[in-house]
Design a protein around this motif. Structure first.
Motif, PDB file in Angstrom:
ATOM      1  N   TYR A 147      -6.047  -2.150  -2.530  1.00 31.52           N
ATOM      2  CA  TYR A 147      -5.657  -2.003  -3.925  1.00 31.52           C
ATOM      3  C   TYR A 147      -4.327  -1.260  -3.960  1.00 31.52           C
ATOM      4  CZ  TYR A 147     -10.715  -2.572  -3.869  1.00 31.52           C
ATOM      5  OH  TYR A 147     -11.981  -3.025  -3.606  1.00 31.52           O
ATOM      6  N   THR A 160      -1.019  -0.018  -6.792  1.00 26.64           N
ATOM      7  CA  THR A 160      -0.808   0.250  -8.220  1.00 26.64           C
ATOM      8  C   THR A 160       0.345  -0.539  -8.835  1.00 26.64           C
ATOM      9  OG1 THR A 160       0.549   2.166  -7.676  1.00 26.64           O
ATOM     10  CG2 THR A 160      -1.803   2.560  -8.121  1.00 26.64           C
ATOM     11  N   GLY A 161       0.998  -1.385  -8.072  1.00 25.01           N
ATOM     12  CA  GLY A 161       2.077  -2.188  -8.641  1.00 25.01           C
ATOM     13  C   GLY A 161       2.522  -3.270  -7.685  1.00 25.01           C
ATOM     14  N   ARG A 162       3.037  -4.344  -8.242  1.00 30.59           N
ATOM     15  CA  ARG A 162       3.525  -5.472  -7.451  1.00 30.59           C
ATOM     16  C   ARG A 162       4.606  -5.047  -6.446  1.00 30.59           C
ATOM     17  NH1 ARG A 162       1.647 -10.082  -8.989  1.00 30.59           N
ATOM     18  NH2 ARG A 162       1.383  -9.713 -11.203  1.00 30.59           N
ATOM     19  N   HIS A 168       4.620  -2.655  -4.554  1.00 29.96           N
ATOM     20  CA  HIS A 168       4.021  -2.085  -3.347  1.00 29.96           C
ATOM     21  C   HIS A 168       3.476  -3.148  -2.391  1.00 29.96           C
ATOM     22  CE1 HIS A 168       4.535   1.794  -5.141  1.00 29.96           C
ATOM     23  NE2 HIS A 168       3.674   1.548  -6.103  1.00 29.96           N
ATOM     24  N   LEU A 169       3.414  -4.398  -2.825  1.00 28.40           N
ATOM     25  CA  LEU A 169       2.828  -5.458  -1.994  1.00 28.40           C
ATOM     26  C   LEU A 169       3.545  -5.619  -0.650  1.00 28.40           C
ATOM     27  CD1 LEU A 169       2.102  -8.198  -4.701  1.00 28.40           C
ATOM     28  CD2 LEU A 169       0.487  -6.578  -3.695  1.00 28.40           C
ATOM     29  N   ILE A 209      -3.982  -5.640  -7.533  1.00 29.92           N
ATOM     30  CA  ILE A 209      -3.157  -4.671  -8.251  1.00 29.92           C
ATOM     31  C   ILE A 209      -4.055  -4.017  -9.288  1.00 29.92           C
ATOM     32  CG2 ILE A 209      -1.157  -4.341  -9.733  1.00 29.92           C
ATOM     33  CD1 ILE A 209       0.028  -6.873  -8.374  1.00 29.92           C
TER      34      ILE A 209
END
Length: 138
Positions: free
Chosen positions: A79, A81-83, A85-86, A108
């Motif tokens: 998991y 918290t934002g795209r 960070h992918l 996300i």
């Protein structure tokens, strides 16, 4: 040995993971709770790659308690918290996973218990059972 399941009849995985993993009946299974990017001294790095590295180091320690290691992973749920960070998460995850890669889901989410956290990783691992007897040759 767990068997990766990646049927030719469906789209290839988006990244380095298997669509499924079959675990034979003679395996022990460990379920690890979600690990956050926090060190034993309670420090939390700001970037996703450092937090992901701590997550997998913590998971490695948990697996070691069961006589396993990261090569025994069969499933990852992660998991962020934002795209944004992918890419950092996936790059770091790939440093810790073996071939064939485990099944994996990446979601996300809106946040975690503390706003400093940007990633959480939970896993399932499986390893052949140890025999309780030794075969002797006479």
């Amino acid at each position: 040995m767990p068997k990766p399941l990646t049927p030719e009849t469906i789209r290839k995985p988006f990244a380095r993971y298997s669509h499924g993993v079959e675990v034979p009946a003679d395996h022990r299974i460990v379920f690890a709770s979600g690990q956050l990017g926090i060190s034993s001294d309670d420090s939390i790095p700001a970037d996703v790659e450092s937090q992901t590295r701590l997550c997998f180091e913590n998971i490695s320690a948990i697996l070691a308690e069961a006589g396993m290691d990261l090569s025994d992973l069969v499933r990852i749920n992660a998991y962020v918290t934002g795209r944004e960070h992918l890419p950092g998460y996936m790059k770091t995850r790939d440093e810790f996973t073996a071939d064939p890669p485990p099944a994996s889901t990446l979601m996300i989410v809106s946040g975690f218990a503390r706003e400093e956290f940007v990633v959480e990783v939970e896993v399932i691992a499986a390893k052949p059972c140890r025999n309780s007897f030794a075969i002797r040759s006479e």
